[in-house]
Motif scaffolding. Sequence first.
Motif, PDB file in Angstrom:
ATOM      1  N   SER A   1       3.584  -8.707 -20.348  1.00 25.62           N
ATOM      2  CA  SER A   1       3.064  -7.352 -19.934  1.00 25.62           C
ATOM      3  C   SER A   1       3.670  -7.118 -18.634  1.00 25.62           C
ATOM      4  O   SER A   1       4.277  -8.443 -18.112  1.00 25.62           O
ATOM      5  CB  SER A   1       1.717  -7.363 -19.845  1.00 25.62           C
ATOM      6  OG  SER A   1       1.181  -8.565 -18.978  1.00 25.62           O
ATOM      7  N   ASP A   2       3.307  -5.976 -17.732  1.00 23.34           N
ATOM      8  CA  ASP A   2       4.236  -5.939 -16.664  1.00 23.34           C
ATOM      9  C   ASP A   2       3.314  -6.932 -15.593  1.00 23.34           C
ATOM     10  O   ASP A   2       3.908  -7.494 -14.712  1.00 23.34           O
ATOM     11  CB  ASP A   2       3.775  -4.390 -16.191  1.00 23.34           C
ATOM     12  CG  ASP A   2       4.628  -3.383 -16.910  1.00 23.34           C
ATOM     13  OD1 ASP A   2       5.651  -3.957 -17.399  1.00 23.34           O
ATOM     14  OD2 ASP A   2       4.297  -2.467 -16.750  1.00 23.34           O
ATOM     15  N   THR A   3       2.095  -7.118 -15.831  1.00 24.09           N
ATOM     16  CA  THR A   3       1.524  -8.146 -15.152  1.00 24.09           C
ATOM     17  C   THR A   3       2.165  -9.468 -14.772  1.00 24.09           C
ATOM     18  O   THR A   3       2.156  -9.996 -13.854  1.00 24.09           O
ATOM     19  CB  THR A   3       0.080  -8.246 -15.548  1.00 24.09           C
ATOM     20  OG1 THR A   3      -0.654  -7.129 -15.613  1.00 24.09           O
ATOM     21  CG2 THR A   3      -0.948  -9.341 -14.582  1.00 24.09           C
TER      22      THR A   3
ATOM     23  N   ARG B   1       5.195 -10.127 -16.077  1.00 23.48           N
ATOM     24  CA  ARG B   1       6.735  -9.963 -15.854  1.00 23.48           C
ATOM     25  C   ARG B   1       6.989  -9.713 -14.460  1.00 23.48           C
ATOM     26  O   ARG B   1       8.170 -10.228 -13.668  1.00 23.48           O
ATOM     27  CB  ARG B   1       7.287  -8.897 -16.589  1.00 23.48           C
ATOM     28  CG  ARG B   1       8.894  -8.972 -16.948  1.00 23.48           C
ATOM     29  CD  ARG B   1       9.372  -7.628 -17.767  1.00 23.48           C
ATOM     30  NE  ARG B   1       8.539  -7.770 -19.044  1.00 23.48           N
ATOM     31  CZ  ARG B   1       8.793  -6.642 -19.776  1.00 23.48           C
ATOM     32  NH1 ARG B   1       9.539  -5.763 -19.776  1.00 23.48           N
ATOM     33  NH2 ARG B   1       7.998  -6.561 -20.940  1.00 23.48           N
ATOM     34  N   SER B   2       5.977  -9.293 -13.796  1.00 13.72           N
ATOM     35  CA  SER B   2       6.255  -9.211 -12.250  1.00 13.72           C
ATOM     36  C   SER B   2       5.756 -10.206 -11.363  1.00 13.72           C
ATOM     37  O   SER B   2       5.764 -10.281 -10.174  1.00 13.72           O
ATOM     38  CB  SER B   2       5.508  -7.807 -11.972  1.00 13.72           C
ATOM     39  OG  SER B   2       4.106  -7.859 -11.904  1.00 13.72           O
TER      40      SER B   2
END
Length: 365
Positions: free
Chosen positions: A299-301, A303-304
């Motif tokens: 998820s973006d959470t 991956r970032s």
Amino acid sequence: MSEVVTAAAPLGLTAELTHRCPLHCPYCSNPLELMARESELTTGQWKSVLSQARELGVLQVHFSGGEPLARPDLPELIEHTANLGCYVNLVTSGLGLTGERLAVLIDRGLAHIQLSVQAADAERADMIAGTRAHAHKIVAAELIKRTGLPLSVNVVLHRANHDQLEGIIALAERMGADRLELANTQYYGWALKNRDALMPTPEQLAAAAPVVRAAIDRLKGTMQVIYVVADYYEDYPKPCMYGWGARQLTIAPDGTVLPCPAASAIETLTLDNATKRPLTEIWYGSESFNAYRGEEWMSDTCRSCDRRSVDYGGCRCQAFLLTGDGASTDPVCKKSPDRGLVDLILARPVGSPDFAMRGPKGRQR
């Protein structure tokens, strides 16, 4: 279809020979629906799987269960595995282990034993195990140490035995353990079903920390002490075995090949069977092993986040069991949008542990 990520060869294999077991531990991670004896791989099938595992690169094989001593062909399987050049470990309750059987296993190539312990004293331990087992474990440890074989003692910690932590460490010392693993319960299988009764209190965890630190310092060079934290109470999740499908694999009693021991909990995952597809193909090319390799699935959470190569997004099985999505950020993480699910669990009133709770009853037919 998930992105296929180049994977290194696995180092370890957990071979779950059977789900049959004389214990009924309420924290057992085995599935709620156990595999019957008639579903287990034959001796010949296990030999084929073990040979494939060695060709794939596996160096360590951990014979587990259930109780692997329930398999009469255990000596034959150990001999076959040792002859392949693998280091052979037996993960056992100790029930059914006699001096004669142990001598045979060592003669066939057994190199290490991991013995489970439920508590510091017989009364508490037997209540947790659901049978009179503690005395057998004391005898088993004595037999193992007489042979000079390395001994690891494994203890699953929960609300019913956390207060005995000092006594558990002392027991491992008396047993002559070379390694002690104190692992807070991971909530899969029967442990998830019994979670409300198993959850330790914050006070128990706070009291445990200095006890463990003192033991690690005092026993350094004598006994290795490993402490697996209760991650529901942590800010960040535990690393998922160095990443999904990275170093180890598990094979269930019927030949189902799992990227981690609890992977069957992810109901959306298509799992292959070693009797129907070569193990090399499963490891490198299967949907299940590639589902959460790399970072594209994140998820973006995750991956970032700069921790993505530290905890790999957390436990995929735990993420699925709590959110219904194996690709979601592990809700244990304080950055997860689903962290509130864990906070709700932690906010539930705490009562006395229910010793009437039970884990699986091993199938003996």
